[in-house]
Write an enzyme that holds these catalytic residues in place. Structure first.
Site, mmCIF file in Angstrom:
data_model
loop_
_atom_site.group_PDB
_atom_site.id
_atom_site.type_symbol
_atom_site.label_atom_id
_atom_site.label_comp_id
_atom_site.label_asym_id
_atom_site.label_seq_id
_atom_site.Cartn_x
_atom_site.Cartn_y
_atom_site.Cartn_z
ATOM 1 N N HIS A 53 -9.225 1.132 7.866
ATOM 2 C CA HIS A 53 -9.093 -0.134 7.708
ATOM 3 C C HIS A 53 -7.758 -0.738 8.163
ATOM 4 O O HIS A 53 -6.703 0.053 8.189
ATOM 5 C CB HIS A 53 -9.189 -0.407 6.296
ATOM 6 C CG HIS A 53 -8.318 0.150 5.305
ATOM 7 N ND1 HIS A 53 -8.377 1.466 4.944
ATOM 8 C CD2 HIS A 53 -7.130 -0.391 4.634
ATOM 9 C CE1 HIS A 53 -7.291 1.615 4.058
ATOM 10 N NE2 HIS A 53 -6.647 0.659 3.967
ATOM 11 N N HIS B 249 -4.828 -3.858 7.613
ATOM 12 C CA HIS B 249 -4.117 -4.801 6.835
ATOM 13 C C HIS B 249 -3.905 -5.951 7.835
ATOM 14 O O HIS B 249 -3.123 -5.821 8.936
ATOM 15 C CB HIS B 249 -3.121 -4.455 6.015
ATOM 16 C CG HIS B 249 -3.402 -3.493 5.106
ATOM 17 N ND1 HIS B 249 -3.777 -3.812 3.513
ATOM 18 C CD2 HIS B 249 -3.775 -2.220 4.985
ATOM 19 C CE1 HIS B 249 -3.985 -2.757 3.166
ATOM 20 N NE2 HIS B 249 -3.838 -1.606 3.976
#
Length: 135
Positions: free
Chosen positions: A99, A101
């Site tokens: 992932h 940010h």
């Protein structure tokens, strides 16, 4: 291996404030934001981190980052953003599912930038040589 927290969000087993979704990627607001609009962009194919993700998966994530980051920044009135992928626990990775940010940044927001370490040109040249030899 059990599904990651993010896979549970993808499968709608856990609620999230979803900002964008397509066949490959989902983006949603972080529940513990560093700043307003702090969002996560997550490939739907679960892999532990960017090193174990396919190039295709990472490309799809970057397409979504490029698409949504300007809108997030504009929506919260930020002046810029950081794009961060924590890889491995030593780097702060908590959820073992690739992932990124998107962290909107504001002038004088108090968020710290990375500290710098001292290094000589010789140390950097030696390190660069070691890395290049291993590539």
């Amino acid at each position: 291996m059990s599904d990651s927290l993010f896979t549970k969000i993808i499968n709608r087993e856990i609620p999230a404030d979803i900002l964008y979704e397509n066949d490959y990627v989902i983006a949603f607001l972080d529940i513990n934001p560093n700043s307003p609009g702090h969002s996560l962009v997550v490939p739907k194919v679960e892999a532990e981190d960017i090193l174990s993700s396919s190039d295709e998966s990472l490309l799809e994530v970057m397409k979504v980052v490029k698409k949504i980051a300007p809108t997030i920044v504009e929506s919260v009135g930020a002046q810029g953003f950081n794009l961060i992928a924590n890889t491995k626990p030593a780097a702060g990775q908590v959820v073992m599912h690739t992932h990124f940010h998107i962290i909107p940044r504001f002038e004088n927001d108090g968020l710290k930038h990375w500290p710098h370490i001292e290094s000589t040109s010789e140390q950097r040249a030696d390190l660069a040589k070691q890395i290049v030899e291993k590539l």
